[in-house]
Design a protein around this motif. Structure first.
Motif, PDB file in Angstrom:
ATOM      1  N   GLN A 197     -78.780 -23.390  24.304  1.00 38.85           N
ATOM      2  CA  GLN A 197     -78.061 -24.402  23.776  1.00 38.85           C
ATOM      3  C   GLN A 197     -78.686 -25.299  22.492  1.00 38.85           C
ATOM      4  N   ALA A 198     -79.808 -25.575  22.756  1.00 35.34           N
ATOM      5  CA  ALA A 198     -80.723 -26.097  21.623  1.00 35.34           C
ATOM      6  C   ALA A 198     -80.677 -25.288  20.306  1.00 35.34           C
ATOM      7  N   CYS A 199     -80.699 -23.933  20.407  1.00 34.39           N
ATOM      8  CA  CYS A 199     -80.501 -23.221  19.210  1.00 34.39           C
ATOM      9  C   CYS A 199     -79.098 -23.457  18.558  1.00 34.39           C
ATOM     10  N   ALA A 200     -78.173 -23.524  19.432  1.00 34.99           N
ATOM     11  CA  ALA A 200     -76.726 -23.607  18.861  1.00 34.99           C
ATOM     12  C   ALA A 200     -76.588 -24.937  18.114  1.00 34.99           C
ATOM     13  N   GLU A 201     -76.988 -26.063  18.869  1.00 37.05           N
ATOM     14  CA  GLU A 201     -77.020 -27.184  18.100  1.00 37.05           C
ATOM     15  C   GLU A 201     -77.781 -27.308  17.000  1.00 37.05           C
ATOM     16  N   VAL A 212     -74.761 -27.778   8.684  1.00 40.98           N
ATOM     17  CA  VAL A 212     -74.068 -29.084   8.236  1.00 40.98           C
ATOM     18  C   VAL A 212     -74.910 -29.674   6.977  1.00 40.98           C
ATOM     19  N   ARG A 213     -76.325 -30.107   7.430  1.00 37.04           N
ATOM     20  CA  ARG A 213     -77.109 -30.308   6.409  1.00 37.04           C
ATOM     21  C   ARG A 213     -77.235 -29.599   5.233  1.00 37.04           C
ATOM     22  N   ALA A 214     -77.410 -28.601   5.460  1.00 35.41           N
ATOM     23  CA  ALA A 214     -77.469 -27.540   4.254  1.00 35.41           C
ATOM     24  C   ALA A 214     -76.236 -27.649   3.324  1.00 35.41           C
ATOM     25  N   SER A 215     -75.161 -27.709   3.877  1.00 35.45           N
ATOM     26  CA  SER A 215     -73.923 -27.878   3.093  1.00 35.45           C
ATOM     27  C   SER A 215     -73.856 -29.043   2.361  1.00 35.45           C
ATOM     28  N   LEU A 216     -74.505 -30.126   2.713  1.00 35.83           N
ATOM     29  CA  LEU A 216     -74.384 -31.606   2.145  1.00 35.83           C
ATOM     30  C   LEU A 216     -75.301 -31.694   0.935  1.00 35.83           C
ATOM     31  N   CYS A 267     -87.830 -23.318  13.211  1.00 34.55           N
ATOM     32  CA  CYS A 267     -87.371 -24.708  13.545  1.00 34.55           C
ATOM     33  C   CYS A 267     -88.521 -25.678  13.229  1.00 34.55           C
ATOM     34  N   LEU A 268     -89.683 -25.467  13.331  1.00 33.87           N
ATOM     35  CA  LEU A 268     -90.751 -26.291  12.778  1.00 33.87           C
ATOM     36  C   LEU A 268     -90.726 -26.400  11.318  1.00 33.87           C
ATOM     37  N   GLU A 269     -90.716 -25.250  10.683  1.00 36.60           N
ATOM     38  CA  GLU A 269     -90.752 -25.272   9.291  1.00 36.60           C
ATOM     39  C   GLU A 269     -89.520 -26.195   8.718  1.00 36.60           C
ATOM     40  N   GLY A 270     -88.351 -25.918   9.250  1.00 39.09           N
ATOM     41  CA  GLY A 270     -87.394 -26.714   8.951  1.00 39.09           C
ATOM     42  C   GLY A 270     -87.333 -28.144   9.285  1.00 39.09           C
ATOM     43  N   ALA A 271     -87.779 -28.676  10.200  1.00 42.69           N
ATOM     44  CA  ALA A 271     -88.534 -30.139  10.659  1.00 42.69           C
ATOM     45  C   ALA A 271     -89.367 -30.672   9.597  1.00 42.69           C
ATOM     46  N   ARG A 272     -90.174 -29.965   9.278  1.00 43.41           N
ATOM     47  CA  ARG A 272     -90.947 -30.432   8.214  1.00 43.41           C
ATOM     48  C   ARG A 272     -90.373 -30.733   6.896  1.00 43.41           C
ATOM     49  N   ALA A 273     -89.344 -29.619   6.297  1.00 45.82           N
ATOM     50  CA  ALA A 273     -88.443 -29.791   5.445  1.00 45.82           C
ATOM     51  C   ALA A 273     -87.693 -30.905   5.387  1.00 45.82           C
ATOM     52  N   PHE A 274     -87.118 -31.180   6.467  1.00 46.16           N
ATOM     53  CA  PHE A 274     -86.232 -32.394   6.567  1.00 46.16           C
ATOM     54  C   PHE A 274     -86.843 -33.618   6.716  1.00 46.16           C
ATOM     55  N   GLU A 313     -82.909 -37.201   9.115  1.00 42.48           N
ATOM     56  CA  GLU A 313     -83.713 -37.394  10.058  1.00 42.48           C
ATOM     57  C   GLU A 313     -83.138 -36.728  11.547  1.00 42.48           C
ATOM     58  N   ARG A 314     -82.065 -36.939  11.776  1.00 39.65           N
ATOM     59  CA  ARG A 314     -81.284 -36.442  12.885  1.00 39.65           C
ATOM     60  C   ARG A 314     -81.645 -34.724  12.962  1.00 39.65           C
ATOM     61  N   THR A 315     -81.409 -34.139  11.910  1.00 39.14           N
ATOM     62  CA  THR A 315     -81.442 -32.703  11.672  1.00 39.14           C
ATOM     63  C   THR A 315     -82.964 -32.032  12.080  1.00 39.14           C
ATOM     64  N   ALA A 316     -83.954 -33.199  11.409  1.00 39.16           N
ATOM     65  CA  ALA A 316     -85.467 -32.873  11.831  1.00 39.16           C
ATOM     66  C   ALA A 316     -85.681 -33.030  13.192  1.00 39.16           C
ATOM     67  N   GLU A 317     -84.877 -33.981  14.041  1.00 36.95           N
ATOM     68  CA  GLU A 317     -85.410 -34.353  15.412  1.00 36.95           C
ATOM     69  C   GLU A 317     -84.781 -33.005  16.083  1.00 36.95           C
ATOM     70  N   VAL A 318     -83.307 -32.482  15.778  1.00 37.83           N
ATOM     71  CA  VAL A 318     -82.883 -31.550  16.691  1.00 37.83           C
ATOM     72  C   VAL A 318     -83.434 -30.217  16.253  1.00 37.83           C
ATOM     73  N   CYS A 319     -84.392 -29.946  15.192  1.00 38.09           N
ATOM     74  CA  CYS A 319     -85.080 -28.830  15.131  1.00 38.09           C
ATOM     75  C   CYS A 319     -86.401 -29.010  15.922  1.00 38.09           C
ATOM     76  N   ARG A 320     -86.693 -29.793  15.905  1.00 34.95           N
ATOM     77  CA  ARG A 320     -87.867 -30.148  16.901  1.00 34.95           C
ATOM     78  C   ARG A 320     -87.763 -30.076  18.148  1.00 34.95           C
ATOM     79  N   THR A 321     -86.425 -30.461  18.808  1.00 38.92           N
ATOM     80  CA  THR A 321     -86.067 -30.317  20.135  1.00 38.92           C
ATOM     81  C   THR A 321     -85.758 -28.895  20.153  1.00 38.92           C
ATOM     82  N   CYS A 322     -85.215 -28.147  19.304  1.00 39.16           N
ATOM     83  CA  CYS A 322     -85.207 -26.708  19.622  1.00 39.16           C
ATOM     84  C   CYS A 322     -86.433 -25.837  19.667  1.00 39.16           C
ATOM     85  N   ALA A 323     -87.372 -26.309  18.876  1.00 42.22           N
ATOM     86  CA  ALA A 323     -88.690 -25.594  18.810  1.00 42.22           C
ATOM     87  C   ALA A 323     -89.375 -25.900  20.321  1.00 42.22           C
TER      88      ALA A 323
END
Length: 133
Positions: free
Chosen positions: A27-31, A38-42, A94-101, A108-118
């Motif tokens: 579920q965390a991976c899907a989110e 979405v973030r990448a498309s913006l 996910c950790l690398e993504g969070a650091r990039a975000f 900020e929300r995307t970074a947090e979602v990445c950390r939650t998934c990690a």
């Protein structure tokens, strides 16, 4: 008729935890996949700019999380070592993504979602039997 569990010689409670953690990780991976896509498309591609790095990390994270979610959803179709490698890869991405975000306005929300998934990946890996060298 004999049934087998996905983890040999475990208690019912351990089996439930394994399945719950596997589901939580999927579920965390899907989110995370959705949030990163979405973030990448913006972010407009800028060729080497910090924004381009964020976009690339978002795309990669979305793809890895999507693949991990699919692997975890396959149930017993994949051996444990493959699952372990996929989930560990996802955790790292996910950790690398969070650091990039981090520090990127609006991400900020995307970074947090990445950390939650990690963290979900870490929790799931803890339910697996120790790997043998």
């Amino acid at each position: 008729m004999t049934t087998t569990s996905p983890i040999p010689q475990v208690s019912q409670q351990e089996l439930y935890r394994y399945l719950e953690d596997r589901f939580a990780c999927a579920q965390a991976c899907a989110e995370c996949s959705r949030a990163c896509a979405v973030r990448a498309s913006l972010v407009n591609p800028g060729g080497g700019t910090p924004e381009e790095l964020v976009r690339r990390k978002g795309v990669i994270c979305a793809e890895v999380c999507d693949a991990t979610s699919r692997v975890l959803s396959e149930g017993n179709q994949t051996d444990e070592e493959t699952v372990r490698a996929q989930v560990e890869w996802c955790r790292q991405v996910c950790l690398e993504g969070a650091r990039a975000f981090d520090g990127h306005p609006g991400a900020e929300r995307t970074a947090e979602v990445c950390r939650t998934c990690a963290q979900a990946c870490t929790d799931f890996l803890d339910t697996l039997a120790p790997s043998t060298p």
